[in-house]
Structures are given as C-alpha cells and as structure tokens.
Design an enzyme around this catalytic site. Structure first.
Site, mmCIF file in Angstrom:
data_model
loop_
_atom_site.group_PDB
_atom_site.id
_atom_site.type_symbol
_atom_site.label_atom_id
_atom_site.label_comp_id
_atom_site.label_asym_id
_atom_site.label_seq_id
_atom_site.Cartn_x
_atom_site.Cartn_y
_atom_site.Cartn_z
ATOM 1 N N GLN A 26 39.442 41.415 31.549
ATOM 2 C CA GLN A 26 39.531 41.707 33.290
ATOM 3 C C GLN A 26 39.217 42.911 33.426
ATOM 4 O O GLN A 26 39.594 43.882 32.833
ATOM 5 C CB GLN A 26 41.086 41.345 33.626
ATOM 6 C CG GLN A 26 41.414 41.571 34.914
ATOM 7 C CD GLN A 26 42.803 41.464 35.585
ATOM 8 O OE1 GLN A 26 43.550 42.246 34.809
ATOM 9 N NE2 GLN A 26 43.184 40.517 36.351
ATOM 10 N N GLY A 27 38.532 43.179 34.590
ATOM 11 C CA GLY A 27 38.059 44.496 35.066
ATOM 12 C C GLY A 27 38.363 44.594 36.556
ATOM 13 O O GLY A 27 37.734 44.669 37.301
ATOM 14 N N SER B 281 41.417 47.314 36.974
ATOM 15 C CA SER B 281 41.942 48.794 37.109
ATOM 16 C C SER B 281 40.746 49.758 36.702
ATOM 17 O O SER B 281 39.908 49.455 35.921
ATOM 18 C CB SER B 281 43.194 49.078 35.960
ATOM 19 O OG SER B 281 44.372 48.376 36.371
ATOM 20 N N SER C 293 42.265 44.779 28.027
ATOM 21 C CA SER C 293 42.740 44.364 26.942
ATOM 22 C C SER C 293 41.335 43.158 26.422
ATOM 23 O O SER C 293 40.911 42.477 27.346
ATOM 24 C CB SER C 293 43.899 43.322 27.365
ATOM 25 O OG SER C 293 44.921 44.114 27.959
ATOM 26 N N GLU D 232 48.056 35.192 37.477
ATOM 27 C CA GLU D 232 48.570 35.920 36.410
ATOM 28 C C GLU D 232 49.891 35.777 36.590
ATOM 29 O O GLU D 232 50.576 36.092 35.485
ATOM 30 C CB GLU D 232 47.712 37.252 36.728
ATOM 31 C CG GLU D 232 48.269 38.452 35.843
ATOM 32 C CD GLU D 232 47.684 39.585 36.219
ATOM 33 O OE1 GLU D 232 46.498 39.809 36.734
ATOM 34 O OE2 GLU D 232 48.045 40.632 35.638
#
Lengths: 372, 396
Positions: free
Chosen positions: B127-128, B130, B162, B245
């Site tokens: 996941q991109g 932050s 992650s 999420e």
C-alpha cells in the site's frame, strides 16, 4: 484460569431508571445542599429520603409480596451511580446492603417482619466490621450465646455506616463457632450503645456499636453463610457504582476548572500534562463502568460474580482515588482550600477505597482465584 | 450436525494435519514484520497451501478463483486458525484491502487479472498511502502522477510500505491535478512495482529487522489503465479501502494477519519463566501485576460490549471509540514490557541467544509494540484527541 465472559445486560427498565435517577440526584443534591448537610447531625435530608421511598427505591430489590418493587441488586446499583456522582448524602447504600443480607439469609418470618418496613422507608444497615480492621467478614470477634430462647450478645462493632439514623441493624456475631447475624431494632437499644466515629468522608455518619450483654430473642438471629456473602457482594457492587459516579463527578469539576482558569496567558486545560492525565482518568472511568455493569449483570442473574465484583471494586476505587488526588493538584492553590469541591470527592474516594477491601486486597484475592 | 458443524470439524482436522513445521528461525508477528526472504518464502508457501485446500477467499466468486460459499465458512476457518495459533498468511493487503476493493468497484478486466493471484500469493500487494512528510494525513499527499498519453509518470515517495520488497503491485494514492490541495485532485492506481524508476529501500527497525520500505518514484512510467475509477476519485476510493482495512465492511478474503501475544500468553509465560529461582507466577509482586493486566484486559473487552449499548454511553457517546486505540495499544506495550520483567535474570537476552525464552519473541514483541503506540497517531496525539473531543478541553 477460570473462563471470563463479557456479558452486559441492560434492560429498558434499567435504562429508564438510570435516566430518572440522574435527573433526581442532579436536582436534589446540588453541591450547596451537600455542603449544608456536612454540618448537620444526621447527615441526610429526610424529605429526600421520603421521596426516594415514594419512588420505590428503598424497596427496589424487595419482592412485591413484601411491598417492594420486585427488582434486583442490578437496579439498586444503577441508581447508586448518579448518587455517587452528586455526592448525595443518603442511607440508601447501607439499606440496600441490609436488604440483600435479609433476602439471602433470613427465614420467612424474619423477612416478613423486616422487609415490608424497609419498603415503607425504614432505614437499615449492617454492622460487620470491628476494630481489627479485617475485611474478611467471617473473621468476627463478637459473639452470641443462646440460653432458653434468648441470645446474649458480646463484643464491639465499628465503622457502622448510618447507625445513628438506622431503624434496623444487622450485626455479625459468632454463634457456636459459625458466623451469624443479629437483627437489632434500634428502638430497643439501651442508650449509649452507639458512639459516633469521626471518618474521612464527612457526607457520611458512622458509629461504633457496643453489643456487651445485649439480649435478643433467639429468633432474631440469621444463621448460615449466605447473608454475609450477600453483604460482601452488595457492598462491593454498590461501592463500585458510587465510585463510578464519583469519578465522573470529580472529572467534571476538574475539567470545568481547567476550562476556566488561566495561567501564563492560556487556559490551563490546554497544557498537555493536565490534559493527558484527564484523558487517562476518562479511560479508567470507561473501564470501571464496564466492569460495574458486567458485575451487576451477573449478580442480577444469580451467576457466580466474585471475580467480576472484585475486579470492578479494585479498578473503580483505584481510579477514583487517583482522580480525586489529581483534582486537588490541578486546582492549584484553590485545591488546598476547604472551599474547593475537589476535597469532597477525594474524601468520598478514600472512604470507598477502604470499604469492603481496597484494590491491593482484591487483587490478592483475584490472584488466588485466577492464577492458582 | 449442520453443514457448518461438520465443516468446522473438517477444518480443525486439516489445520492439525497440515500446520507447517516450526521453522528454525523466528517468524514475524504480522504481515508488517516480514523482513527476510526465509520468513517470506515460508509464509507465502503456507498461504498457497491454505488456498489450494480451498480455505481462502471462500466467499469470493468462483469465476475469479474464490469458493462461492457463504461468509460463515470463511469465518469458521479464520476462527480455527486463531484457535490453533497457526502462522498467519502474508498477503493481507491483497486479501483484505485491495482484493475486496477490486471486487467491489473494479472492472471485469481488473478482477480477471488480479484476484486469483492475490489468493494464491502469486502476486503480493503493498500500500502506498503514507508519505515521509505527511504521516497519516492522507489528504496532504504530494506524490504526483502526470498524464502523458497512454501513461502516467510518477514522482515522489511513500513510506512505511509493508512488504514493499516483495510486492508486485501497490495500491497507490497520488495527485493527478497539478496545484490541487487536500481531497480534490487525488487519484488511485493499481501500480506495478516492477517498473523502471520505482525503487524500494528497506527501513531497518529498532529490532534490527526489516519489514517496511521507503518507496521512491523517479519518472516512473506506468500504463494509463492502472488508474482505478476516474481521475479525481482517489480520496473516495482510499476511504473505501480504509473501511476494508478496518474491517468495518465485509468482503475480505479471510485468513489471519497476525499472531499477536496476549495476556493469556503472558500468563503461560509466568508459569515457565523463573525469577529468583522459582516460577515467576509464585512471586507476590508479579501476581499483583498479572492481576492488574487481567483486570485491564477484561475492562477493555467489557468496554467493547458496553459500547454496543447506547443507554450506557449517553453522556459521552464518543468516549469508547475515540479512546480505543489509546487504551489497547498502551495496554499492550506495558504488558509486553512486563513480559520481560517476568523473565528475571534472563530478560536481557535477545533473539538468537540459545538460552532466550521462545527465541526472544517477547523482547522483539515489546519493541514491535511501539508500532501501535506510534503508528496511526501517537498515544500522545490520541490523548489530545480524547481530552479535546471527548472532554472538551482547549487545544494547545
């Protein structure tokens, strides 16, 4: 380890009762009234007690056949929470504890004699502590000896809440090596048997009770272990309820002050060291209330509640004592004065902390129950 | 016996018979901690095995590789995995965030292309969201995606990615409208990681391990059909991702994403760990502490129950949800800190030492517990939120 469940039952009836009690206590016990009663002899307002009786609260847990409302200890605790919040001075909790003892241990004749009186507004209390300071209610120095149908009592009770205004006293004694409770009608007590005691919570009135040579009909004795267990359970639940109310009350007083007082050009509530402590106290309040209504649920359903009650008492009385302590500190110089209401809550918190066992006491008992 | 009961029996037997052998290295605690190829290969093979047995994506449509069964079946599998404490499955972002999103709003082509390989762990997802300068303030996204014919050109950086080293795809939030601010002008991409100009740089954590990367985009050209939805819909789709999420919406493929140590594991530790020459659980001070943690843990569980009863939350309706992260993450950090105390003289041993307790997982777990007291808004910010929004204290 014993399996814990997380059940909380809150019926519509309890919900309505809570709403009524919140409004009642707010109206009947503004802080000015609390302070006026501090100096009074009896410590409570009989007119408010009569109104509570009329609402069915003194007999809330008494069966309908004895003139009560036919509800349970859970409803009794639901009402006690807002009483704690507004520091309402009342013999309500002592009376409820005595009711639970009578329901659990008294025989039919004893119940038929006492319960209708309480439902009609008689005040009752329990005399279960002695100067030894032992929280194990079965460790009793006082005695009863039966001869020809008469029980002769001996010994000294201490920290008897509301004793000077009570109509009925239930005093724990040893009878033939086993705990028993003597039902004492205070109208029949010779003068001088009650000695007022000075205690930290000035909203309450306590006394010592001299049992030496007191004679009662043997039929006034409650035997068997159930009544004392009921006293402990009711004492723990009601103290927890009062403490939860008290935490919310003292947090209100503190937050109000932090939103009003300025220092160095800003509201002191904007300083994080004060803000974060208040957030921690709120977290403690949330956990305490959850423990309270869970323990009440188990009590009302007659399920094993010892673990839940001890957890609830340990958590709530620690949080309340901390909240009271910080309330003094956060009021600064004003907090050091008699006029600051924070001291009323701190005194209440300390009274409750040491009633029916403080947090370390209950954690030690819980360790045996939970850790083997 | 109902179908579900017999299924539960079948699943329990399968996991008992097929749980992978204990590895001779320490497994990560969650998908956020996968830091070595050894750990990754082991967990990926485990996910593939579960999928091939039919126990992942059980409620997803069969035409994309799912099982086409009611959700209740997957729930049973998840519960059994938790109960048997089997290793977790690593492709969480694909299984539980990106996958349900694609099934909910993706095109037919996207579903055909991505879903089955998410389930089998053939394609790992990351996941991109932050960014280095923006923490969890997603509306402040500055990574740019500039339209250039049938491509977008990406520039910028993401952080705390992650599985960044292992991922084939990233769900990416980037700004497509130059000069726009906050929520408007953001778009959402299913971005292939193996693209020239995309580089991942592992971040070494305080444990000494890896698990996150910083991800850099330097004139990276990705095909225009990587855009999900339309330009400018990025914020909306990101928020939808967050509901998956947080588990607020159903539709996840299932499996478990972590093997977290809890208060009951600490109780077990207290029986085996020794202090001053005897079991820690016999030490009166340790007993008092253990009971404190049990009271707190039970208090938080009960608070979750009470939060579902409106009549018991009337005065401050937001108190329970807004304090939840503060309560549980701080409880966990202190609990794990205490787990070291229980080990007495052996407490300072570290991962890799022959005499350390259970491979040093307690020491590592304590260090990793800071991920929840820091990530997603630090405890200090959480305390501010509680004080300001619940209690009404002034901002500073």
């Amino acid at each position: 380890m014993a399996a814990l469940n997380q059940r909380i039952a809150f019926t519509d009836e309890r919900s309505m009762l809570l709403e009524t009690a919140v409004a009642f206590c707010r109206e009947k016990s503004p802080i000015r009234a609390v302070r006026d009663l501090l100096a009074s002899e009896t410590g409570f307002d009989p007119a408010v007690w009569d109104e509570m009786t009329a609402l069915g609260w003194s007999g809330i847990a008494i069966p309908e056949r004895h003139g009560g409302s036919g509800l349970t200890l859970a409803e009794a605790a639901t009402i006690a929470e807002p009483m704690g919040r507004h520091l309402l001075a009342t013999p309500y909790a002592s009376t409820q504890i005595a009711v639970q003892a009578l329901l659990a241990g008294a025989n039919a004749a004893q119940q038929a004699e006492s319960l209708p009186r309480i439902a009609q507004g008689a005040i009752a209390t329990v005399a279960v502590f002695e100067s030894e300071g032992d929280w194990d209610l079965t460790h009793i120095g006082s005695t009863a000896t039966i001869t020809h149908g008469t029980a002769r009592l001996d010994g000294q009770k201490s920290l008897v809440v509301d004793a000077t205004v009570a109509d009925l006293l239930l005093a724990s004694v040893m009878l033939d090596g086993a705990p028993a409770l003597a039902i004492i009608d205070t109208a029949a007590l010779p003068p001088g048997r009650l000695r007022p005691e000075s205690i930290i919570d000035e909203t309450r009135r306590n006394a010592g009770l001299d049992l030496t040579g007191l004679d009662l009909p043997a039929t006034a004795l409650i035997t068997g272990p159930a009544a004392l267990t009921a006293i402990r359970d009711a004492g723990l639940l009601l103290a927890t309820a009062e403490a939860c109310g008290g935490i919310a009350g003292v947090l209100d007083v503190t937050v109000d002050y932090l939103n009003t007082r300025n220092a160095f050009g800003r509201k002191i509530g904007s300083y994080q060291s004060l803000k974060h402590t208040c957030a921690d106290i709120l977290v403690g309040l949330e956990r305490s209330r959850s423990h309270l209504f869970h323990a009440a649920t188990l009590c009302a359903a007659n399920e094993p509640a010892e673990i839940a009650l001890r957890m609830a008492k340990a958590e709530s009385s620690d949080v309340f004592a901390h909240a009271g302590d910080r309330a003094i500190q956060f009021h600064g110089g004003f907090g050091f004065t008699w006029d600051c209401d924070a001291q009323l809550y701190l005194r209440r918190a300390l009274w409750l902390q040491y009633s029916f066992g403080d947090a370390p006491h209950h954690r030690r008992k819980l360790a045996d129950l939970l850790l083997g | 016996m109902t179908d579900l009961d017999s299924f539960r029996t079948e699943v329990a037997a399968w996991f008992e018979a097929n749980r992978p052998p204990e590895p001779d290295f320490l497994l990560p605690e969650s998908f956020m901690e996968v830091g070595t190829d050894q750990q990754f290969d082991y967990l990926r093979a485990w996910q593939r095995k579960i999928y091939e047995a039919g126990y992942l994506g059980m409620a997803w449509p069969t035409q994309y590789g799912g099982g086409g069964k009611p959700q209740a079946f997957q729930d049973i599998v998840n519960a059994e995995m938790t109960r048997q404490k089997v290793p977790f499955v690593p492709n969480t972002i694909g299984l539980n965030w990106a996958g349900p999103l694609i099934l909910a709003i993706g095109t037919e082509a996207e579903k055909q292309r991505y879903i089955k390989n998410i389930l089998s762990a053939e394609d790992i997802w990351c996941q991109g969201f932050s960014e280095p300068d923006n923490g969890s303030d997603l509306a402040a996204t500055t990574t740019r995606a500039t339209s250039d014919g049938d491509h977008y050109i990406l520039n910028g950086a993401k952080i705390w990615t992650s599985l960044g080293s292992y991922a084939k795809y990233m769900i990416l939030l980037a700004r497509t409208e130059p000069g726009s601010t906050r929520y408007a002008g953001l778009s959402y991409f299913l971005c292939p990681m193996h693209t020239p100009g995309i580089e991942t740089q592992p971040i070494r954590k305080l444990t000494g391990e890896y698990g996150f990367t910083q991800t850099f985009f330097r004139d990276a050209r990705i095909p225009a059909d990587c855009l999900m939805g339309r330009e400018g819909e990025g914020w909306k789709i990101a928020m939808m991702t967050l509901t998956f999420e947080r588990g607020a919406t159903g539709g996840q493929a299932g499996g478990i994403a972590r093997q977290a140590l809890n208060v009951h594991d600490v109780l077990e530790l207290a029986q085996t760990a020794r202090r001053d020459g005897r079991p820690a659980i016999e030490d009166p001070l340790m007993r008092d502490q253990l009971v404190r943690f049990l009271i707190e843990d039970q208090g938080d569980r009960l608070t979750a129950t009470r939060g579902t009863i409106p009549a018991l939350c009337t005065e401050r309706p937001h108190a329970i949800p807004l304090s939840q992260k503060l309560r549980t993450s701080e409880h966990r950090r202190r609990l794990l800190q205490f787990a070291l105390t229980l080990q007495g003289a052996n407490a300072p041993r570290w991962v890799g030492d022959a005499n350390t307790f259970e491979g040093g997982k307690w020491q590592r777990a304590y260090f990793n517990s800071f991920s929840s007291t820091i990530g997603g808004g630090t405890s200090q910010i959480q305390a501010n939120i509680v004080a300001e929004r619940v209690l009404g204290l002034p901002k500073d």
